[in-house]
Design a protein around this motif. Structure first.
Motif, mmCIF file in Angstrom:
data_model
loop_
_atom_site.group_PDB
_atom_site.id
_atom_site.type_symbol
_atom_site.label_atom_id
_atom_site.label_comp_id
_atom_site.label_asym_id
_atom_site.label_seq_id
_atom_site.Cartn_x
_atom_site.Cartn_y
_atom_site.Cartn_z
ATOM 1 N N VAL A 73 0.812 -1.091 -0.144
ATOM 2 C CA VAL A 73 -0.116 -0.062 -0.011
ATOM 3 C C VAL A 73 0.741 1.203 -0.024
ATOM 4 C CG1 VAL A 73 -1.989 -1.136 1.371
ATOM 5 C CG2 VAL A 73 -0.277 0.034 2.405
ATOM 6 N N ARG A 74 0.422 2.357 -0.478
ATOM 7 C CA ARG A 74 1.146 3.425 -0.321
ATOM 8 C C ARG A 74 -0.101 4.738 0.019
ATOM 9 N NH1 ARG A 74 1.424 7.515 -4.690
ATOM 10 N NH2 ARG A 74 0.032 6.873 -6.232
ATOM 11 N N PRO A 75 0.288 5.727 0.581
ATOM 12 C CA PRO A 75 -0.766 6.801 0.821
ATOM 13 C C PRO A 75 -0.908 7.476 -0.291
ATOM 14 C CG PRO A 75 1.742 7.329 1.945
ATOM 15 C CD PRO A 75 1.865 5.801 1.257
ATOM 16 N N LEU A 76 -2.189 7.879 -0.119
ATOM 17 C CA LEU A 76 -2.813 8.867 -1.187
ATOM 18 C C LEU A 76 -3.355 10.223 -0.482
ATOM 19 C CD1 LEU A 76 -4.848 6.518 -3.443
ATOM 20 C CD2 LEU A 76 -2.736 7.624 -4.076
ATOM 21 N N PRO A 77 -3.500 11.430 -1.077
ATOM 22 C CA PRO A 77 -4.064 12.643 -0.577
ATOM 23 C C PRO A 77 -5.540 11.994 0.185
ATOM 24 C CG PRO A 77 -3.418 13.005 -2.808
ATOM 25 C CD PRO A 77 -3.337 11.400 -2.648
ATOM 26 N N ASN A 78 -5.834 12.880 1.065
ATOM 27 C CA ASN A 78 -7.075 12.876 1.765
ATOM 28 C C ASN A 78 -7.289 11.594 2.610
ATOM 29 O OD1 ASN A 78 -8.025 15.277 0.501
ATOM 30 N ND2 ASN A 78 -8.902 14.172 -1.011
ATOM 31 N N TYR A 79 -6.223 11.139 2.997
ATOM 32 C CA TYR A 79 -6.145 9.940 4.162
ATOM 33 C C TYR A 79 -6.543 8.763 3.494
ATOM 34 C CZ TYR A 79 -5.688 13.998 7.202
ATOM 35 O OH TYR A 79 -5.165 15.092 8.069
ATOM 36 N N ARG A 80 -6.229 8.623 2.239
ATOM 37 C CA ARG A 80 -6.783 7.318 1.639
ATOM 38 C C ARG A 80 -5.391 6.470 1.326
ATOM 39 N NH1 ARG A 80 -9.542 8.745 -3.523
ATOM 40 N NH2 ARG A 80 -7.479 10.309 -3.694
ATOM 41 N N GLU B 222 -3.136 -5.075 -10.140
ATOM 42 C CA GLU B 222 -4.184 -4.246 -10.123
ATOM 43 C C GLU B 222 -4.037 -3.105 -8.890
ATOM 44 O OE1 GLU B 222 -8.293 -5.058 -11.133
ATOM 45 O OE2 GLU B 222 -7.740 -7.206 -11.417
ATOM 46 N N LYS B 223 -4.692 -2.112 -9.024
ATOM 47 C CA LYS B 223 -4.611 -1.039 -8.040
ATOM 48 C C LYS B 223 -6.113 -0.579 -7.498
ATOM 49 C CE LYS B 223 -0.565 1.272 -10.003
ATOM 50 N NZ LYS B 223 0.026 2.550 -10.742
ATOM 51 N N LEU B 224 -6.143 -0.506 -6.192
ATOM 52 C CA LEU B 224 -7.626 -0.249 -5.711
ATOM 53 C C LEU B 224 -7.245 1.026 -4.485
ATOM 54 C CD1 LEU B 224 -9.061 -3.943 -5.106
ATOM 55 C CD2 LEU B 224 -9.547 -2.052 -6.711
ATOM 56 N N VAL B 225 -8.291 1.733 -4.423
ATOM 57 C CA VAL B 225 -8.324 3.018 -3.527
ATOM 58 C C VAL B 225 -8.708 2.273 -2.382
ATOM 59 C CG1 VAL B 225 -9.062 5.187 -2.731
ATOM 60 C CG2 VAL B 225 -8.054 4.524 -5.111
ATOM 61 N N ILE B 226 -8.366 2.285 -1.178
ATOM 62 C CA ILE B 226 -8.618 1.870 0.432
ATOM 63 C C ILE B 226 -9.204 3.417 0.796
ATOM 64 C CG2 ILE B 226 -8.482 1.112 2.637
ATOM 65 C CD1 ILE B 226 -6.207 -0.466 1.169
ATOM 66 N N ASN B 227 -10.514 3.502 1.157
ATOM 67 C CA ASN B 227 -11.248 4.611 1.431
ATOM 68 C C ASN B 227 -10.798 4.984 2.907
ATOM 69 O OD1 ASN B 227 -13.299 6.240 2.915
ATOM 70 N ND2 ASN B 227 -14.283 6.200 0.732
ATOM 71 N N ARG B 228 -10.514 6.357 3.142
ATOM 72 C CA ARG B 228 -10.259 6.705 4.617
ATOM 73 C C ARG B 228 -10.984 6.014 5.794
ATOM 74 N NH1 ARG B 228 -11.389 13.171 4.907
ATOM 75 N NH2 ARG B 228 -13.747 12.767 4.795
ATOM 76 N N TYR C 6 -12.279 3.090 6.077
ATOM 77 C CA TYR C 6 -11.875 1.748 6.048
ATOM 78 C C TYR C 6 -10.689 1.272 6.375
ATOM 79 C CZ TYR C 6 -16.674 1.379 3.895
ATOM 80 O OH TYR C 6 -18.032 1.656 3.938
ATOM 81 N N ILE C 7 -9.840 2.388 6.481
ATOM 82 C CA ILE C 7 -8.322 2.226 6.840
ATOM 83 C C ILE C 7 -8.378 1.408 8.003
ATOM 84 C CG2 ILE C 7 -6.021 3.204 7.480
ATOM 85 C CD1 ILE C 7 -6.758 5.018 5.223
ATOM 86 N N LYS C 8 -9.080 1.650 9.100
ATOM 87 C CA LYS C 8 -8.958 0.934 10.345
ATOM 88 C C LYS C 8 -9.283 -0.151 10.197
ATOM 89 C CE LYS C 8 -10.904 1.180 14.980
ATOM 90 N NZ LYS C 8 -11.882 1.546 16.115
ATOM 91 N N ASP C 9 -10.083 -1.029 9.446
ATOM 92 C CA ASP C 9 -10.303 -2.227 9.207
ATOM 93 C C ASP C 9 -9.025 -3.185 8.755
ATOM 94 O OD1 ASP C 9 -12.928 -1.755 10.408
ATOM 95 O OD2 ASP C 9 -13.791 -1.690 8.584
ATOM 96 N N VAL C 10 -8.576 -2.293 7.858
ATOM 97 C CA VAL C 10 -7.259 -2.907 7.156
ATOM 98 C C VAL C 10 -6.275 -3.187 8.010
ATOM 99 C CG1 VAL C 10 -5.639 -2.615 5.289
ATOM 100 C CG2 VAL C 10 -8.027 -2.148 4.732
ATOM 101 N N LYS C 11 -5.930 -1.833 8.753
ATOM 102 C CA LYS C 11 -4.793 -2.077 9.927
ATOM 103 C C LYS C 11 -5.205 -2.854 11.160
ATOM 104 C CE LYS C 11 -3.097 2.549 9.523
ATOM 105 N NZ LYS C 11 -3.051 3.896 10.233
ATOM 106 N N THR C 12 -6.429 -3.289 11.390
ATOM 107 C CA THR C 12 -6.936 -4.461 12.458
ATOM 108 C C THR C 12 -6.562 -5.638 11.807
ATOM 109 O OG1 THR C 12 -8.632 -2.835 13.278
ATOM 110 C CG2 THR C 12 -8.798 -5.271 13.558
ATOM 111 N N TYR C 13 -6.835 -5.765 10.426
ATOM 112 C CA TYR C 13 -6.650 -7.231 9.988
ATOM 113 C C TYR C 13 -5.271 -7.501 9.784
ATOM 114 C CZ TYR C 13 -6.390 -11.234 6.656
ATOM 115 O OH TYR C 13 -6.025 -12.182 6.181
ATOM 116 N N LEU C 14 -4.350 -6.236 9.622
ATOM 117 C CA LEU C 14 -2.703 -6.592 9.468
ATOM 118 C C LEU C 14 -2.125 -6.529 10.758
ATOM 119 C CD1 LEU C 14 -2.162 -4.389 6.470
ATOM 120 C CD2 LEU C 14 -2.195 -6.885 6.405
ATOM 121 N N ASN C 15 -2.632 -6.280 11.942
ATOM 122 C CA ASN C 15 -2.695 -6.370 13.271
ATOM 123 C C ASN C 15 -1.543 -5.088 13.347
ATOM 124 O OD1 ASN C 15 -3.728 -8.503 14.273
ATOM 125 N ND2 ASN C 15 -2.259 -9.668 13.339
ATOM 126 N N LEU C 16 -1.934 -3.892 12.871
ATOM 127 C CA LEU C 16 -0.958 -2.736 12.924
ATOM 128 C C LEU C 16 -1.466 -1.914 13.844
ATOM 129 C CD1 LEU C 16 -0.247 -2.073 9.049
ATOM 130 C CD2 LEU C 16 1.289 -3.098 10.661
#
Length: 145
Positions: free
Chosen positions: A111-118, A127-133, A135-145
């Protein structure tokens, strides 16, 4: 970790035994992977119906009230609503990353940061997908970050 494989031709289905000293996140990931292999979804391409293993799906997306399953090289239409699939895929490697997309985290490369906390998610199939700001918490929770 040691791996022991035993072939038994009398078995009609694969039997997996897990022996561990301490139940930790590594053991849980193995269990999750095995359980996820049993989950199959139906998809349609050109009036032909296919059964797709959930682990082969990179992500699911809803576009104009139609739900699509994206594998490494195919796009299949599914008749279920995204929220229904999300319920079925609970406790698996699928995480909601936007209002219309569920991402299989097993296929996330970076993953890499985008503007507007995405975040921009790079998948193993390039492929590339945008992780909406939201839902970032759910991604971090899954990754144990």
């Amino acid at each position: 970790m040691k791996l022991k494989l035993v072939e038994d031709k009398s078995l009609k289905e694969t039997l997996v035994n897990i022996t561990y000293g301490v139940f930790d996140k590594h053991v849980q990931k193995i269990i999750d992977f095995i359980e996820e292999r049993d989950l199959q979804l139906k998809g349609v391409i050109d009036d032909h119906e296919y059964i797709v293993e959930s682990n082969d799906i990179y992500y699911l997306e809803t576009v104009e009230n139609k739900t699509f399953l994206y594998t490494e090289s195919k796009v299949l239409e599914n008749k279920e609503k995204l929220y229904q699939l999300e319920e079925r895929l609970q406790e698996t490697s699928f995480v909601r990353i936007s209002k219309s997309v569920l991402l299989n985290m097993n296929h996330l490369e970076s993953v890499r940061p985008l503007p507007n906390y995405r975040l921009e998610a790079y998948l193993k199939n390039h492929e590339k997908l945008v992780i909406n700001r939201h839902y970032i918490k759910d991604v971090k929770t899954y990754l144990n970050l």
